[in-house]
Design a protein around this motif. Structure first.
Motif, PDB file in Angstrom:
ATOM      1  N   SER A  85     -45.585   3.362  -1.013  1.00 20.92           N
ATOM      2  CA  SER A  85     -46.756   3.771   0.012  1.00 20.92           C
ATOM      3  C   SER A  85     -47.266   4.451  -1.467  1.00 20.92           C
ATOM      4  CB  SER A  85     -45.947   5.043   0.509  1.00 20.92           C
ATOM      5  OG  SER A  85     -44.902   4.329   1.570  1.00 20.92           O
ATOM      6  N   GLY A 102     -41.748   7.207   2.282  1.00 27.44           N
ATOM      7  CA  GLY A 102     -42.747   7.541   2.567  1.00 27.44           C
ATOM      8  C   GLY A 102     -44.143   7.888   1.115  1.00 27.44           C
ATOM      9  N   LEU A 103     -45.446   8.975   1.512  1.00 28.73           N
ATOM     10  CA  LEU A 103     -45.937   9.060  -0.064  1.00 28.73           C
ATOM     11  C   LEU A 103     -44.860   9.614  -0.197  1.00 28.73           C
ATOM     12  CD1 LEU A 103     -48.891   9.155   2.138  1.00 28.73           C
ATOM     13  CD2 LEU A 103     -49.184   8.278   0.313  1.00 28.73           C
ATOM     14  N   THR A 139     -47.461  10.216   6.450  1.00 32.22           N
ATOM     15  CA  THR A 139     -47.592   8.426   6.010  1.00 32.22           C
ATOM     16  C   THR A 139     -48.223   7.358   6.682  1.00 32.22           C
ATOM     17  OG1 THR A 139     -46.115   8.862   4.106  1.00 32.22           O
ATOM     18  CG2 THR A 139     -46.906   6.559   3.773  1.00 32.22           C
TER      19      THR A 139
END
Length: 216
Positions: A117, A136-137, A175
């Motif tokens: 990500s 996720g981010l 995200t």
């Protein structure tokens, strides 16, 4: 010997599938904390695209960065920057063999999904696909997840159990929103009660993404 400023710089990159010179595309596979390049490469046969080149870099000491992906970024340095540089080096190596970014898929599990990500958001381009198996981010809960640049229609899969011991669904959802804002075509799927692993349904969805990117 490990370079303490760039700990992942000289770690090996394993290769399975077709030689780069003959492959229509490539997949970069990123393992999770405590995992290995060998382990994540074992996903390749299940994804059923033997015509592709599959490359899996190994993290130093089997860990891409020391703390949670939700910890303050500086607490994960220099490992985090080194990990992102390692992915960029693998992508550049694939490009040098004649495969452009829009024929490259970036995929990972857990820590590797967070890097997938983060790499896409910080190195925006049209990729053949992004697959984040539980991630996720990267950044603390109050982080500004906004990034500049365009993902230009890149198909992206964000798949996660909920609750997950390491990755809150709220970050997966945030995200998905940010990658979509950047122009990715995002599919996010939540698996209630699924343990911290890759499920058969996720393998099927990932295979479908590859089928779309590389029709046989």
């Amino acid at each position: 010997m490990t370079n303490h400023l760039d700990p992942h710089a000289n770690t090996p990159v394993l290769h399975a599938g077709a030689p780069l010179a003959l492959a229509p595309g490539a997949v970069v596979l990123l393992h999770g904390r405590g995992g290995s390049a060998d382990e994540i490469l074992s996903l390749a046969p299940h994804l059923d695209h033997p015509e592709l080149a599959w490359l899996a870099p190994q993290a130093a000491q089997h860990t891409w960065y020391p703390n949670s992906f939700l910890a303050p970024r500086e607490s994960n340095e220099p490992y985090l920057s080194s990990a992102l540089n390692k992915i960029e080096a693998v992508v550049a190596f694939i490009e040098a063999a004649g495969i452009p970014r829009d024929r490259i898929v970036i995929a990972g599990f857990s820590q590797g999904a967070c890097l997938t990500s983060e790499f896409a958001a910080t190195h925006p381009a049209r990729y053949a696909g992004l697959i984040a198996f539980t991630g996720g981010l990267i950044g603390p809960p109050d982080a500004d997840l906004h990034h500049s640049g365009s993902l230009a229609g890149t198909p992206a899969l964000l798949l996660s159990g909920d609750p997950d011991p390491h990755v809150p669904w709220s970050r997966v959802a945030a995200t998905a929103s940010e990658l979509e804002r950047m122009g990715a075509i995002v599919t996010a799927k939540r698996y209630p009660g699924r343990p911290h692993t890759v499920s058969e349904d996720e393998i099927v969805l990932a295979r479908q993404l590859l089928d779309g990117a590389f029709p046989q």
